[in-house]
Design a protein around this motif. Structure first.
Motif, short mmCIF file in Angstrom:
data_model
loop_
_atom_site.label_atom_id
_atom_site.label_comp_id
_atom_site.label_asym_id
_atom_site.label_seq_id
_atom_site.Cartn_x
_atom_site.Cartn_y
_atom_site.Cartn_z
N PHE A 8 0.84 -1.21 0.00
CA PHE A 8 0.00 0.00 0.00
C PHE A 8 0.87 1.25 0.00
CE2 PHE A 8 -2.46 3.32 2.22
CZ PHE A 8 -3.57 3.37 1.38
N GLU A 9 1.94 1.24 0.78
CA GLU A 9 2.83 2.41 0.79
C GLU A 9 3.47 2.60 -0.59
OE1 GLU A 9 6.61 4.29 3.25
OE2 GLU A 9 6.54 2.15 2.79
N ALA A 10 3.86 1.49 -1.22
CA ALA A 10 4.43 1.59 -2.56
C ALA A 10 3.42 2.19 -3.54
CB ALA A 10 4.87 0.20 -3.05
N LEU A 11 2.16 1.81 -3.41
CA LEU A 11 1.11 2.36 -4.27
C LEU A 11 0.95 3.86 -4.08
CD1 LEU A 11 -1.28 1.98 -6.26
CD2 LEU A 11 -2.71 1.51 -4.24
N VAL A 12 0.93 4.31 -2.83
CA VAL A 12 0.72 5.73 -2.54
C VAL A 12 1.87 6.58 -3.07
CG1 VAL A 12 0.52 7.44 -0.69
CG2 VAL A 12 -0.76 5.29 -0.55
N MET A 48 13.41 5.69 -10.59
CA MET A 48 13.36 6.04 -9.17
C MET A 48 12.13 5.43 -8.50
SD MET A 48 13.88 9.77 -7.43
CE MET A 48 14.24 9.89 -5.67
N THR A 49 11.01 5.37 -9.22
CA THR A 49 9.80 4.75 -8.68
C THR A 49 10.05 3.28 -8.36
OG1 THR A 49 8.37 6.27 -9.89
CG2 THR A 49 7.38 4.21 -9.14
N ALA A 50 10.80 2.60 -9.23
CA ALA A 50 11.14 1.20 -8.96
C ALA A 50 11.99 1.08 -7.70
CB ALA A 50 11.89 0.61 -10.16
N ALA A 51 12.92 2.03 -7.51
CA ALA A 51 13.74 2.02 -6.30
C ALA A 51 12.89 2.26 -5.05
CB ALA A 51 14.84 3.06 -6.42
N ILE A 52 11.96 3.22 -5.15
CA ILE A 52 11.10 3.52 -4.01
C ILE A 52 10.20 2.33 -3.70
CG2 ILE A 52 9.17 4.98 -3.27
CD1 ILE A 52 10.52 7.27 -4.82
N GLY A 53 9.64 1.70 -4.74
CA GLY A 53 8.82 0.51 -4.52
C GLY A 53 9.61 -0.61 -3.89
N SER A 54 10.87 -0.78 -4.31
CA SER A 54 11.72 -1.83 -3.72
C SER A 54 11.98 -1.55 -2.25
CB SER A 54 13.04 -1.90 -4.49
OG SER A 54 12.83 -2.23 -5.84
N ALA A 55 12.20 -0.26 -1.93
CA ALA A 55 12.41 0.10 -0.53
C ALA A 55 11.17 -0.19 0.30
CB ALA A 55 12.79 1.57 -0.43
N CYS A 56 10.00 0.08 -0.26
CA CYS A 56 8.75 -0.23 0.46
C CYS A 56 8.63 -1.73 0.68
CB CYS A 56 7.55 0.29 -0.34
SG CYS A 56 7.44 2.08 -0.47
N GLY A 57 8.93 -2.52 -0.34
CA GLY A 57 8.85 -3.97 -0.20
C GLY A 57 9.81 -4.52 0.84
N ALA A 58 10.93 -3.82 1.04
CA ALA A 58 11.91 -4.24 2.05
C ALA A 58 11.56 -3.71 3.43
CB ALA A 58 13.30 -3.76 1.66
N GLY A 59 10.46 -2.94 3.53
CA GLY A 59 10.07 -2.39 4.83
C GLY A 59 10.81 -1.13 5.22
N PHE A 109 10.43 2.14 5.23
CA PHE A 109 9.43 3.19 5.06
C PHE A 109 10.06 4.58 4.94
CE2 PHE A 109 6.35 0.28 7.44
CZ PHE A 109 5.79 -0.17 6.27
N VAL A 110 10.97 4.90 5.88
CA VAL A 110 11.53 6.24 5.93
C VAL A 110 12.36 6.57 4.69
CG1 VAL A 110 13.07 7.80 7.20
CG2 VAL A 110 11.46 6.33 8.45
N PRO A 111 13.30 5.71 4.26
CA PRO A 111 14.03 6.03 3.02
C PRO A 111 13.12 6.19 1.81
CG PRO A 111 15.14 4.28 4.22
CD PRO A 111 13.82 4.49 4.89
N ALA A 112 12.07 5.37 1.72
CA ALA A 112 11.15 5.48 0.58
C ALA A 112 10.44 6.83 0.59
CB ALA A 112 10.13 4.35 0.62
N LEU A 113 9.98 7.26 1.76
CA LEU A 113 9.29 8.55 1.87
C LEU A 113 10.23 9.71 1.59
CD1 LEU A 113 6.77 10.17 2.58
CD2 LEU A 113 7.42 10.01 5.00
N VAL A 114 11.45 9.64 2.15
CA VAL A 114 12.42 10.71 1.94
C VAL A 114 12.78 10.83 0.47
CG1 VAL A 114 14.80 11.43 2.39
CG2 VAL A 114 13.37 10.62 4.27
#
Length: 237
Positions: free
Chosen positions: A16-20, A108-119, A121-126
């Protein structure tokens, strides 16, 4: 069973975070009328997150003393695989490369989604926040530090052929100190393109101008006798 449900809950939260976050990036691209918009970025982000989740949890049932898994192997393929999608939005137009920013946003979206999948949260949001700073603040700073740099516009003009109007157009561009980087014309025989009572063909010309703000230039071009219309075409990456 409770532990399994808790793990499923966290996995759903990752997705869900990756989607948002990926949808937010896609909205920015779609607002600039790019081919890769909300749906593309959302699917890339959620898909990347799912691949990471599969890497972490998808093979736990086959683990044994004789089976050893590297959870990073599936996730590592995202980096190279996403290049095929990014390459699809990059194209060359009159010797200029277009779509690089959109391709980078997909990467970059792929990187952010990967970070979300790894849990993470903070690096993905930043990183999502940094993306918006890069695409909004950096162009503004560039215009302050280097006025004129990056002020590229594509102008589409329609004018009557056979009156020497093209020379007048180029003269006005020169007066404004604008460099014409690309130029193409095409004639139209359609009756809809003809001005009432005009003779000859109507020419549609695309000018790629660089150097200054084109607002004043558009006004002066519109004042040229014989020019029917001048419109700006969106030309951002």
């Amino acid at each position: 069973m409770g532990t399994q449900l808790a793990m499923w809950g966290w996995q759903a939260l990752y997705l869900f975070e990756a989607l948002v976050l990926s949808t937010a990036i896609g909205l920015e691209r779609q607002a600039k009328h790019k081919d890769a918009g909300t749906r593309t970025h959302a699917l890339v982000g959620v898909g990347s997150a799912l691949f990471v989740i599969i890497s972490k949890y998808g093979f736990m049932d086959v683990l044994s003393a004789d089976v050893h898994l590297d959870p990073a192997r599936v996730a590592a393929q995202i980096v190279s695989g996403i290049g095929f999608i990014g390459a699809g939005v990059v194209f060359t137009q009159r010797s200029h490369v277009r779509g690089l920013t959109t391709a980078a946003s997909i990467w970059m979206t792929a990187a952010i989604g990967s970070a979300c999948g790894a849990g993470l949260f903070v690096p993905a949001l930043v990183c999502t926040i940094l993306y918006f700073l890069a695409v909004t603040l950096l162009p503004f700073l560039t215009r302050i530090i280097a006025p004129g740099y990056g002020n590229d516009d594509m102008l589409r003009l329609r004018y009557r052929d056979g009156h020497g109007i093209l020379r007048s157009i180029l003269s006005v561009c020169a007066i404004h100190g604008v460099s014409v980087e690309g130029f193409s014309t095409r004639k139209s025989k359609d009756s809809d393109d003809e001005e009432p009572g005009s003779r000859g063909h109507v020419v549609s010309a695309d000018l790629e101008v660089r150097g200054r703000d084109s607002k004043a230039l558009i006004g002066d071009l519109s004042d040229i006798d014989g020019v029917i219309s001048v419109t700006r075409i969106n030309n951002n990456d």
